[in-house]
Design a protein around this motif. Structure first.
Motif, mmCIF file in Angstrom:
data_model
loop_
_atom_site.group_PDB
_atom_site.id
_atom_site.type_symbol
_atom_site.label_atom_id
_atom_site.label_comp_id
_atom_site.label_asym_id
_atom_site.label_seq_id
_atom_site.Cartn_x
_atom_site.Cartn_y
_atom_site.Cartn_z
ATOM 1 N N ARG A 1 26.314 44.647 24.854
ATOM 2 C CA ARG A 1 26.106 44.148 26.212
ATOM 3 C C ARG A 1 26.612 45.219 27.168
ATOM 4 N N LEU A 2 25.785 45.546 28.169
ATOM 5 C CA LEU A 2 26.077 46.668 29.054
ATOM 6 C C LEU A 2 26.887 46.233 30.270
ATOM 7 N N LEU A 3 27.752 47.139 30.729
ATOM 8 C CA LEU A 3 28.470 47.014 31.986
ATOM 9 C C LEU A 3 28.086 48.210 32.855
ATOM 10 N N THR A 4 27.647 47.937 34.079
ATOM 11 C CA THR A 4 27.240 49.003 34.991
ATOM 12 C C THR A 4 27.868 48.773 36.349
ATOM 13 N N ALA A 5 27.771 49.795 37.205
ATOM 14 C CA ALA A 5 28.321 49.695 38.558
ATOM 15 C C ALA A 5 27.608 50.695 39.457
ATOM 16 N N CYS A 6 27.393 50.296 40.696
ATOM 17 C CA CYS A 6 26.912 51.228 41.717
ATOM 18 C C CYS A 6 28.117 51.726 42.514
ATOM 19 N N LEU A 7 28.032 52.957 43.003
ATOM 20 C CA LEU A 7 29.197 53.623 43.572
ATOM 21 C C LEU A 7 28.919 54.095 44.996
ATOM 22 N N PRO A 8 29.972 54.254 45.814
ATOM 23 C CA PRO A 8 29.790 54.805 47.170
ATOM 24 C C PRO A 8 29.462 56.289 47.123
ATOM 25 N N ASP B 1 30.168 48.469 48.375
ATOM 26 C CA ASP B 1 30.342 47.592 49.531
ATOM 27 C C ASP B 1 31.360 48.184 50.504
ATOM 28 N N ASP B 2 31.214 47.806 51.763
ATOM 29 C CA ASP B 2 32.131 48.315 52.790
ATOM 30 C C ASP B 2 33.574 47.917 52.517
ATOM 31 N N CYS B 3 33.776 46.684 52.034
ATOM 32 C CA CYS B 3 35.141 46.225 51.793
ATOM 33 C C CYS B 3 35.830 47.066 50.716
ATOM 34 N N TRP B 4 35.055 47.610 49.814
ATOM 35 C CA TRP B 4 35.623 48.450 48.774
ATOM 36 C C TRP B 4 35.880 49.870 49.292
ATOM 37 N N ARG C 1 41.538 51.960 52.016
ATOM 38 C CA ARG C 1 42.079 53.215 51.511
ATOM 39 C C ARG C 1 43.221 53.007 50.524
ATOM 40 N N THR C 2 43.806 51.809 50.464
ATOM 41 C CA THR C 2 44.862 51.569 49.484
ATOM 42 C C THR C 2 44.314 51.521 48.059
ATOM 43 N N LEU C 3 42.996 51.428 47.920
ATOM 44 C CA LEU C 3 42.383 51.382 46.590
ATOM 45 C C LEU C 3 42.120 52.765 46.017
ATOM 46 N N TRP C 4 42.255 53.805 46.840
ATOM 47 C CA TRP C 4 41.832 55.127 46.432
ATOM 48 C C TRP C 4 43.018 56.069 46.250
ATOM 49 N N SER C 5 42.797 57.066 45.417
ATOM 50 C CA SER C 5 43.853 58.050 45.132
ATOM 51 C C SER C 5 43.874 59.122 46.212
ATOM 52 N N ALA C 6 44.691 60.139 46.000
ATOM 53 C CA ALA C 6 44.855 61.174 47.016
ATOM 54 C C ALA C 6 43.597 61.993 47.210
ATOM 55 N N ASP C 7 42.739 62.107 46.182
ATOM 56 C CA ASP C 7 41.545 62.943 46.335
ATOM 57 C C ASP C 7 40.401 62.240 47.052
ATOM 58 N N ARG C 8 40.532 60.920 47.287
ATOM 59 C CA ARG C 8 39.522 60.118 47.982
ATOM 60 C C ARG C 8 38.196 60.011 47.224
ATOM 61 N N LEU C 9 38.167 60.480 46.013
ATOM 62 C CA LEU C 9 36.964 60.354 45.194
ATOM 63 C C LEU C 9 37.163 59.411 44.010
ATOM 64 N N HIS C 10 38.408 59.217 43.591
ATOM 65 C CA HIS C 10 38.715 58.360 42.453
ATOM 66 C C HIS C 10 39.631 57.222 42.903
ATOM 67 N N PRO C 11 39.490 56.063 42.317
ATOM 68 C CA PRO C 11 40.414 54.976 42.650
ATOM 69 C C PRO C 11 41.833 55.316 42.230
ATOM 70 N N GLY C 12 42.789 54.805 42.978
ATOM 71 C CA GLY C 12 44.176 54.866 42.544
ATOM 72 C C GLY C 12 44.447 53.730 41.576
ATOM 73 N N GLU C 13 45.730 53.534 41.263
ATOM 74 C CA GLU C 13 46.058 52.453 40.326
ATOM 75 C C GLU C 13 45.585 51.101 40.850
ATOM 76 N N HIS D 1 41.786 50.909 40.348
ATOM 77 C CA HIS D 1 41.416 50.708 38.948
ATOM 78 C C HIS D 1 41.702 49.267 38.518
ATOM 79 N N ARG D 2 42.819 48.726 38.982
ATOM 80 C CA ARG D 2 43.126 47.334 38.650
ATOM 81 C C ARG D 2 42.111 46.383 39.295
ATOM 82 N N ALA D 3 41.699 46.688 40.518
ATOM 83 C CA ALA D 3 40.703 45.849 41.179
ATOM 84 C C ALA D 3 39.377 45.872 40.420
ATOM 85 N N MET D 4 38.972 47.060 39.954
ATOM 86 C CA MET D 4 37.749 47.155 39.159
ATOM 87 C C MET D 4 37.863 46.326 37.882
#
Length: 390
Positions: free
Chosen positions: A214-221, A264-267, A271-283, A286-289
């Motif tokens: 069973r597949l898991l997929t996601a669209c990204l900003p 989505d805009d809410c994601w 900015r608290t969801l993202w790491s210092a590089d602004r391209l990858h989620p922070g902890e 990742h927990r939210a995902m």
């Protein structure tokens, strides 16, 4: 059976000539002697006792008459019995039913394919990357039957890498669940080809689905928005990422994947969801995902354990952490993009400015939609319907 000789009965006299005699008849036996030979009769038994007459039997006492019975009020009071607690009906067990038979012995397996997002960049734990997939894995099984997890994702991977390298390894692992999240790195390369990406992802999804995963997929900003690039630079990247998301949506529908919307805009704006590089989620990201994937899987009976916690164990990176990243890993990343993407991106930015000045920017969007339609049409004679921005 052997029968023995028959002996004469006691008290019967036998003669030589065969005469017998209680009657005095017989040859050579006087009558007196014959009489004397008869034994005396035993004395008569005494007479049995005469049974009593019916009138001599004891008379049983008469039962009490109704008038002689005690009144109910005169009876002694019985002690009251304690009331038993009310027993509620047994409730149905909560959660998905446990598998039976051979399915109960099958340990669920989860394979993660993709790039640095799935590898766990942005969520460091003890000198290694953890990430959303590793956080999700414990909640797929149970304490009695934990899920097995293997991460095949590699930082910097393209759709070609997932197709040619990661998918064969994942098929050998035979997972029950397989996540396929890739495409951002493709948009940051000068040789971006939406048709090639669509065909490769279609083959990846087809192979995993045919094996029973069973597949898991996601669209990204789009990365241009995340990096807050100027409009002439951000718009070309946005068109590319919207095309990738449209392909992912189409394939998710075709293969009945568990799909998560991360554009989505809410994601993006949190900015608290993202790491210092602004391209990858922070902890926290990742927990939210992991929690959002867990909720989708649990709704379909595919996650039997507890969801991962939402609160991070490490502080959210601030300006200092961003400055450190830019001075170390960020500088190397920018340098790689300058030799690979930047020359083409500058040309795309120049086209954006020229079309904007002429008022023909819509033509660039139209060209991108034509490329997307061609890519989707190459998947099958009857491709899923999808448009840019969906």
């Amino acid at each position: 059976m052997t029968v023995g000789p028959v002996r004469p009965c006691d008290g019967a006299a036998t003669g030589a000539a065969g005469g017998t005699g209680a009657s005095g008849r017989g040859d050579g036996v006087p009558a007196g002697e014959a009489a004397a030979a008869v034994p005396p009769r035993p004395p008569a038994a005494p007479h049995a006792a005469k049974p009593p007459e019916p009138s001599e039997l004891p008379v049983p006492p008469e039962p009490p008459r109704p008038s002689e019975l005690p009144e109910p009020s005169e009876l002694p009071e019985l002690p009251e019995l304690p009331e038993l607690p009310e027993q509620s009906e047994p409730s149905e067990p909560s959660g998905p039913p446990w598998p039976t038979g051979t399915a109960a012995l099958r340990v669920p397996r989860f394979a993660a394919l993709g790039d640095s997002l799935t590898q766990g960049v942005g969520d460091p734990v003890e000198g290694a990357w953890r990430g959303w997939a590793a956080l999700l894995a414990p909640g797929l099984g149970t304490t009695r039957q934990p899920a097995e997890f293997r991460n095949f994702a590699v930082s910097g991977a393209l759709a070609r890498d997932v197709h040619e390298t990661q998918t064969p390894a994942a098929l050998a692992y035979a997972p029950d669940l397989a996540s396929v999240i890739v495409g951002v790195n493709d948009t940051l390369r000068h040789g971006f080809d939406i048709r090639d990406l669509a065909v490769r992802l279609d083959k990846v999804c087809a192979a995993l689905s045919a094996s029973g995963s069973r597949l898991l997929t996601a669209c990204l900003p789009d990365p241009g928005r995340m990096l807050a690039l100027p409009a002439p630079l951000a718009r070309p990247l946005a068109r590319r990422q919207r095309a990738v998301n449209a392909v992912v949506h189409a394939l998710s529908e075709r293969y009945a994947a568990v799909h998560l919307h991360l554009a989505d805009d809410c994601w993006v704006e949190d900015r608290t969801l993202w790491s210092a590089d602004r391209l990858h989620p922070g902890e926290r990201g990742h927990r939210a995902m992991a929690r959002r994937f867990h909720a989708l899987l649990a709704a379909e009976g595919l996650a039997h354990g507890a969801a991962p916690g939402g609160e991070p164990e490490q502080p959210v990176p601030g300006r200092t952490a961003r400055a450190v990243w830019l001075a170390t890993a960020g500088t190397a990343w920018v340098a790689r993009r300058c030799t690979d993407l930047l020359p083409q991106l500058l040309g795309l930015a120049g086209a954006e400015v020229r079309h904007w000045a002429r008022g023909t920017s819509a033509r660039l969007d139209h060209l991108a939609e034509n490329s997307l339609s061609t890519a989707l049409a190459s998947l099958s004679p009857d491709p899923p319907l999808a448009r840019m921005g969906e």
